[in-house]
Design a protein around this motif. Structure first.
Motif, PDB file in Angstrom:
ATOM      1  N   LYS A   7       4.797  -2.485   8.270  1.00 43.46           N
ATOM      2  CA  LYS A   7       3.523  -1.848   7.909  1.00 43.46           C
ATOM      3  C   LYS A   7       3.730  -0.934   6.705  1.00 43.46           C
ATOM      4  O   LYS A   7       2.890  -0.875   5.793  1.00 43.46           O
ATOM      5  N   GLN A  46       4.073  -3.006   3.544  1.00 41.18           N
ATOM      6  CA  GLN A  46       2.781  -3.448   3.036  1.00 41.18           C
ATOM      7  C   GLN A  46       2.043  -2.314   2.329  1.00 41.18           C
ATOM      8  O   GLN A  46       1.228  -2.568   1.430  1.00 41.18           O
ATOM      9  N   SER A  80      -1.700  -9.136   3.633  1.00 44.98           N
ATOM     10  CA  SER A  80      -1.070  -7.903   3.151  1.00 44.98           C
ATOM     11  C   SER A  80       0.419  -8.101   2.925  1.00 44.98           C
ATOM     12  O   SER A  80       0.993  -7.561   1.970  1.00 44.98           O
ATOM     13  N   PHE A  81       1.060  -8.896   3.777  1.00 51.63           N
ATOM     14  CA  PHE A  81       2.486  -9.160   3.589  1.00 51.63           C
ATOM     15  C   PHE A  81       2.719 -10.048   2.370  1.00 51.63           C
ATOM     16  O   PHE A  81       3.630  -9.793   1.570  1.00 51.63           O
ATOM     17  N   ALA A 114       2.321  -7.964  -0.687  1.00 50.12           N
ATOM     18  CA  ALA A 114       3.471  -7.077  -0.878  1.00 50.12           C
ATOM     19  C   ALA A 114       4.687  -7.861  -1.345  1.00 50.12           C
ATOM     20  O   ALA A 114       5.457  -7.393  -2.189  1.00 50.12           O
TER      21      ALA A 114
END
Length: 448
Positions: A135, A138, A215-216, A219
């Motif tokens: 988390k 990200q 989101s991953f 990132a």
């Protein structure tokens, strides 16, 4: 006149007294059994609800079990385990914040306080720290990523044998490779050795299970300039990544371009392209027809995981070697298992199907794993076992078996005998004797 005897009356009184005592004793036993059964049933009911993925009820029942038995390490373990799943393996948890993670870790800490050798509690301690670290990744909070992995290490959740294995998984990968991992433990031990030891940071580690998370992916794309994980190209814009969803799909052949160097390495003709048949992996009960008059059939889709796997390979294969940990499930590989060259702990993606070819295994890498890798920390698994993860050391035995099979096929009996002696010295450490002996016997069968 007949004389009355008091003996029967006295006898009856004694019987009544005896019966009352027996009834009282039976009642006490019943009360004890009910109390004991209630404690057991609360734990068992909780586990049954967890199996049904009713995490909230499972946690509630386990909390009640804890109130009755506050010294039970297993209950604390289950509370950490179940709360972890409630946050990361179910629908979004309302009100989730960092305090929730601290609650999970506090339960696991208590389990380890009561039982310092509780391997499964250590496993979930690492899993929880890693989930929070991702988390933070990200959110581009890179210092926090490292912090949570270091936290797990300091709490004994990353064993020495795991660190050694992590390095040995990364070692066979070519320079600048992309390594797809399957499973929490392989991912976490490889990332830890990169972060903690600055080891093989040329490799981009990609967990297949996270490829459905925009989101991953975003990132990871931005990671080209990060200090934590080396990034990669996806061939997608930010808008496309954030719009990730299941894609309408039928079985199609995708032509993956390869480099001139790959043509040379695999003795292929110029213009050769890798033909990868991609099947849909999602389906709905919705009936559709694309063209008027076509017979209706169920709508099929390409999942986000499979779509992003395809995008990454299609975009990078010409430029970067691609590997998979040998912990993968065929489902996630989407047919790529036919194109893999076995390197023991990992497999290399090749542009051609390797079965019945000279590229089925990489004998040089397998020999290096078997004969040159010292495995100095492997024996520590006996005192620091993590049952949910320890089976991964079977990758070492798998390497021996693959090499034994090769020596058998080429008639190299001397090398096979040397491999067997090496296996006895390095792998037969007494951790799982039945498994160790079973594999030894399988290898011995290769002698002709």
């Amino acid at each position: 006149m007949r004389r009355l005897s008091l003996a029967p009356i006295i006898k009856n009184k004694n019987n009544v007294t005896r019966m009352k005592k027996i009834r009282l004793l039976l009642l006490l036993i019943l009360v004890f059994n009910l109390t004991f059964a209630q404690q057991i049933s609360l734990k068992e009911q909780s586990i049954e609800q967890f199996k049904k993925e009713n995490y909230s009820l499972a946690i509630n029942l386990m909390e009640k079990a804890l109130a009755d038995n506050p010294k039970d390490a297993e209950i604390y373990y289950y509370l950490g385990y179940f709360n972890h799943y409630n946050a990361f393996d179910s629908r979004p948890l309302k009100g989730y914040d960092s305090n929730y993670s601290q609650k999970v870790l506090s339960y696991l800490d208590k389990a380890l306080e009561l039982n310092p050798q509780y391997g499964d509690a250590k496993y979930f301690y690492l899993t929880e720290c890693a989930a929070v670290a991702f988390k933070e990744y990200q959110n581009e909070n890179y210092e926090k990523v490292k912090y949570y992995y270091e936290k797990a290490y300091k709490h004994g959740a990353i064993p020495e044998w795991g660190i050694e294995l992590g390095k040995n998984i990364l070692n066979p990968c070519d320079s600048n490779a992309i390594l797809f991992t399957s499973g929490d433990f392989p991912l976490n031990i490889c990332l830890f050795v990169q972060l903690h030891y600055e080891y093989r940071k040329d490799i981009t580690i990609v967990p297949i299970g996270l490829l459905d998370r925009p989101s991953f992916i975003l990132a990871l794309t931005n990671g080209v300039s990060s200090k934590i994980i080396r990034g990669l190209k996806t061939g997608l814009t930010k808008e496309q990544i954030m719009d990730t969803h299941p894609y309408k799909w039928d079985t199609l052949t995708v032509h993956i371009p390869i480099s001139n160097q790959q043509l040379k390495n695999y003795h292929l003709d110029k213009g050769f392209k890798m033909d990868w048949i991609i099947e849909p992996d999602f389906a709905s009960n919705r009936m559709v027809s694309k063209i008027n008059g076509e017979e209706q059939r169920k709508r099929t889709y390409l999942s986000p995981i499979r779509a992003n796997l395809l995008n990454i390979i299609e975009t990078n294969y010409c430029e970067r070697p691609i590997f998979f940990t040998n912990t993968y499930e065929d489902y996630f590989l989407a047919g790529l298992e036919n194109y893999l060259q076995n390197c023991g702990l990992v497999s290399r993606l090749t542009p051609l199907k390797t079965e019945n070819s000279n590229f089925k295994i990489d004998t040089k890498i397998l020999e290096k794993i078997v004969f040159d890798t010292k495995l100095e920390k492997l024996k520590t698994i006996i005192e620091n076992d993590q049952p949910r993860a320890s089976g991964i050391i079977g990758l070492y035995g798998y390497s021996y078996y693959q090499l034994a099979d090769y020596y058998s096929s080429t008639g190299e009996k001397d090398k096979l005998l040397k491999l067997i002696e090496n296996y006895k010295q390095k792998i037969m450490i007494g951790f799982k004797p039945d498994n160790e002996n079973r594999l030894l016997n399988e290898i011995k069968k290769k002698i002709k």
